[in-house]
Design a protein around this motif. Structure first.
Motif, PDB file in Angstrom:
ATOM      1  N   GLU A 105      18.360 -81.748  45.778  1.00  0.00           N
ATOM      2  CA  GLU A 105      17.736 -80.426  45.613  1.00  0.00           C
ATOM      3  C   GLU A 105      18.365 -79.647  44.461  1.00  0.00           C
ATOM      4  N   GLY A 106      18.957 -80.363  43.498  1.00  0.00           N
ATOM      5  CA  GLY A 106      19.574 -79.698  42.345  1.00  0.00           C
ATOM      6  C   GLY A 106      20.883 -78.993  42.664  1.00  0.00           C
ATOM      7  N   GLN A 107      21.460 -79.265  43.825  1.00  0.00           N
ATOM      8  CA  GLN A 107      22.688 -78.571  44.239  1.00  0.00           C
ATOM      9  C   GLN A 107      23.887 -79.520  44.170  1.00  0.00           C
ATOM     10  N   THR A 108      25.082 -78.952  44.279  1.00  0.00           N
ATOM     11  CA  THR A 108      26.292 -79.782  44.202  1.00  0.00           C
ATOM     12  C   THR A 108      27.274 -79.425  45.314  1.00  0.00           C
ATOM     13  N   ILE A 109      28.090 -80.405  45.680  1.00  0.00           N
ATOM     14  CA  ILE A 109      29.240 -80.152  46.541  1.00  0.00           C
ATOM     15  C   ILE A 109      30.332 -79.708  45.572  1.00  0.00           C
ATOM     16  N   SER A 110      31.010 -78.584  45.867  1.00  0.00           N
ATOM     17  CA  SER A 110      32.006 -78.036  44.946  1.00  0.00           C
ATOM     18  C   SER A 110      33.163 -79.009  44.767  1.00  0.00           C
ATOM     19  N   GLN A 111      33.818 -78.928  43.614  1.00  0.00           N
ATOM     20  CA  GLN A 111      34.947 -79.845  43.376  1.00  0.00           C
ATOM     21  C   GLN A 111      36.099 -79.473  44.315  1.00  0.00           C
ATOM     22  N   PRO A 112      36.903 -80.462  44.710  1.00  0.00           N
ATOM     23  CA  PRO A 112      37.993 -80.203  45.658  1.00  0.00           C
ATOM     24  C   PRO A 112      38.889 -79.034  45.251  1.00  0.00           C
ATOM     25  N   PHE A 113      39.211 -78.903  43.945  1.00  0.00           N
ATOM     26  CA  PHE A 113      40.098 -77.811  43.546  1.00  0.00           C
ATOM     27  C   PHE A 113      39.466 -76.452  43.840  1.00  0.00           C
ATOM     28  N   ALA A 114      38.163 -76.316  43.581  1.00  0.00           N
ATOM     29  CA  ALA A 114      37.487 -75.037  43.834  1.00  0.00           C
ATOM     30  C   ALA A 114      37.507 -74.720  45.327  1.00  0.00           C
ATOM     31  N   VAL A 115      37.257 -75.736  46.158  1.00  0.00           N
ATOM     32  CA  VAL A 115      37.291 -75.550  47.615  1.00  0.00           C
ATOM     33  C   VAL A 115      38.689 -75.097  48.043  1.00  0.00           C
ATOM     34  N   ALA A 116      39.704 -75.793  47.516  1.00  0.00           N
ATOM     35  CA  ALA A 116      41.086 -75.496  47.901  1.00  0.00           C
ATOM     36  C   ALA A 116      41.487 -74.096  47.460  1.00  0.00           C
ATOM     37  N   ARG A 117      41.209 -73.766  46.200  1.00  0.00           N
ATOM     38  CA  ARG A 117      41.657 -72.477  45.664  1.00  0.00           C
ATOM     39  C   ARG A 117      40.958 -71.318  46.380  1.00  0.00           C
ATOM     40  N   MET A 118      39.643 -71.459  46.599  1.00  0.00           N
ATOM     41  CA  MET A 118      38.912 -70.372  47.258  1.00  0.00           C
ATOM     42  C   MET A 118      39.387 -70.198  48.700  1.00  0.00           C
ATOM     43  N   THR A 119      39.667 -71.298  49.358  1.00  0.00           N
ATOM     44  CA  THR A 119      40.154 -71.218  50.740  1.00  0.00           C
ATOM     45  C   THR A 119      41.546 -70.596  50.768  1.00  0.00           C
ATOM     46  N   GLU A 120      42.374 -71.006  49.823  1.00  0.00           N
ATOM     47  CA  GLU A 120      43.735 -70.469  49.765  1.00  0.00           C
ATOM     48  C   GLU A 120      43.714 -68.951  49.558  1.00  0.00           C
ATOM     49  N   ILE A 121      42.855 -68.495  48.664  1.00  0.00           N
ATOM     50  CA  ILE A 121      42.757 -67.044  48.410  1.00  0.00           C
ATOM     51  C   ILE A 121      42.278 -66.324  49.669  1.00  0.00           C
ATOM     52  N   LEU A 122      41.297 -66.909  50.343  1.00  0.00           N
ATOM     53  CA  LEU A 122      40.753 -66.275  51.552  1.00  0.00           C
ATOM     54  C   LEU A 122      41.843 -66.076  52.608  1.00  0.00           C
ATOM     55  N   LEU A 123      42.799 -67.017  52.653  1.00  0.00           N
ATOM     56  CA  LEU A 123      43.832 -66.986  53.696  1.00  0.00           C
ATOM     57  C   LEU A 123      45.161 -66.391  53.220  1.00  0.00           C
ATOM     58  N   GLU A 124      45.147 -65.842  52.018  1.00  0.00           N
ATOM     59  CA  GLU A 124      46.378 -65.355  51.379  1.00  0.00           C
ATOM     60  C   GLU A 124      47.207 -64.391  52.215  1.00  0.00           C
ATOM     61  N   ASP A 125      46.520 -63.511  52.954  1.00  0.00           N
ATOM     62  CA  ASP A 125      47.250 -62.496  53.729  1.00  0.00           C
ATOM     63  C   ASP A 125      47.496 -62.924  55.164  1.00  0.00           C
ATOM     64  N   GLY A 126      47.403 -64.207  55.455  1.00  0.00           N
ATOM     65  CA  GLY A 126      47.656 -64.681  56.811  1.00  0.00           C
ATOM     66  C   GLY A 126      46.384 -65.114  57.496  1.00  0.00           C
ATOM     67  N   PRO A 127      46.512 -65.532  58.755  1.00  0.00           N
ATOM     68  CA  PRO A 127      45.381 -66.115  59.478  1.00  0.00           C
ATOM     69  C   PRO A 127      44.217 -65.131  59.643  1.00  0.00           C
ATOM     70  N   ILE A 128      43.010 -65.655  59.597  1.00  0.00           N
ATOM     71  CA  ILE A 128      41.835 -64.834  59.885  1.00  0.00           C
ATOM     72  C   ILE A 128      40.959 -65.539  60.920  1.00  0.00           C
ATOM     73  N   GLU A 129      40.065 -64.774  61.553  1.00  0.00           N
ATOM     74  CA  GLU A 129      39.313 -65.338  62.673  1.00  0.00           C
ATOM     75  C   GLU A 129      37.885 -65.742  62.332  1.00  0.00           C
ATOM     76  N   ARG A 130      37.116 -64.803  61.820  1.00  0.00           N
ATOM     77  CA  ARG A 130      35.692 -65.080  61.621  1.00  0.00           C
ATOM     78  C   ARG A 130      35.335 -65.078  60.148  1.00  0.00           C
ATOM     79  N   VAL A 131      34.679 -66.157  59.728  1.00  0.00           N
ATOM     80  CA  VAL A 131      34.316 -66.277  58.319  1.00  0.00           C
ATOM     81  C   VAL A 131      32.824 -66.523  58.163  1.00  0.00           C
ATOM     82  N   LEU A 132      32.223 -65.830  57.204  1.00  0.00           N
ATOM     83  CA  LEU A 132      30.844 -66.092  56.822  1.00  0.00           C
ATOM     84  C   LEU A 132      30.849 -66.840  55.495  1.00  0.00           C
ATOM     85  N   GLU A 133      30.147 -67.975  55.471  1.00  0.00           N
ATOM     86  CA  GLU A 133      29.973 -68.683  54.205  1.00  0.00           C
ATOM     87  C   GLU A 133      28.510 -68.587  53.788  1.00  0.00           C
ATOM     88  N   VAL A 134      28.258 -68.244  52.535  1.00  0.00           N
ATOM     89  CA  VAL A 134      26.883 -68.260  52.036  1.00  0.00           C
ATOM     90  C   VAL A 134      26.747 -69.471  51.124  1.00  0.00           C
TER      91      VAL A 134
END
Ligand code: SAH
Length: 223
Positions: free
Chosen positions: A67-96
């Motif tokens: 469908e013209g879409q891509t699975i993000s590269q591992p580094f992008a997944v890792a970096r974005m996840t790391e930033i999301l969790l930077e201030d400690g654990p979180i409970e509920r996440v929305l992914e678009v």
């Protein structure tokens, strides 16, 4: 159908050794969150792409998922996840932008619940089958234009947008909890985007920008 232990483990280019090598590269590129690295060593990325290209699943590249879409590269997944969790654990996440489901799978091992929204039916159906086969029970999916967020389950401690809008949709800002954080690549279609981090405080929203990134465009409506 539930994936077998052999399918999850993989062989050759999809083996645990290959996954471990990917994680070593992520570390060399500056990813520090140990728990995240452990999760990425365990989630079978090769089961989130077509079997025909599964031998490339652990290369640090984005790969086509149809469908013209891509699975993000591992580094992008890792970096974005790391930033999301930077201030400690979180409970509920929305992914678009569920896409292949890989980012949601990684998140699901690090937070309490993931709510993920996708506008392309066929991709969402495939991702749902993967979540079932791999028994990720804390991932909730919805077929919808993610520009509206998913109001029934908000507010969210974290929001991650994996397609690039030209500006941040208002409903997503509204559904971010006080103290919560959103990561979104913002930029004009066809150009590069800046990875933008929005934090919500009692006073309002603060904004900072990370490096430039290259995501597929954020589109409205369903398909
Ligand atoms: N997180 C995904 C990345 C997929 S690419 C993964 O790990 O594989 C981005 C996805 O965002 C695409 O599947 C695209 O269809 C979806 N997308 C784009 N605009 C969207 C919107 N307005 N609402 C929901 N999904 C959207």
């Amino acid at each position: 159908m539930i994936a077998s232990a052999e399918q999850i483990a993989g062989i050759g280019f999809t083996s645990q050794r290959t996954r471990t090598r990917m994680v070593k590269r992520l570390k060399e590129c500056g990813i520090r969150n140990e728990q995240l690295l452990e999760v990425m060593a365990a989630v079978p990325r090769h089961l989130f792409v077509d079997e025909a290209i599964s031998t490339r699943a652990y290369d640090d590249v984005a790969l086509p998922i149809g469908e013209g879409q891509t699975i993000s590269q591992p580094f992008a997944v890792a970096r974005m996840t790391e930033i999301l969790l930077e201030d400690g654990p979180i409970e509920r996440v929305l992914e678009v932008g569920t896409g292949s489901g890989y980012q949601a799978a990684v998140l699901s091992q690090l937070v309490e619940a993931v709510f993920t929204v996708e506008r392309i039916r066929t991709l969402l159906d495939r991702a749902r089958r993967r979540f079932r086969a791999l028994q990720y029970r804390n991932i909730h999916t919805r077929y919808s234009d993610g520009g509206w967020g998913w109001s029934g389950h908000g507010p969210y401690d974290g929001i991650m947008v994996t397609a690039a809008p030209e500006s941040i949709p208002e409903p997503l800002l509204e559904q971010l909890a006080i103290g919560g954080r959103m990561i979104v690549p913002v930029g004009e279609q066809g150009g590069t985007q800046s990875l933008t981090i929005i934090t919500r405080t009692h006073q309002g929203f603060s904004r900072r920008q990370e490096h430039d990134v290259n995501f597929v465009p954020f589109l409205s409506g369903k398909s």
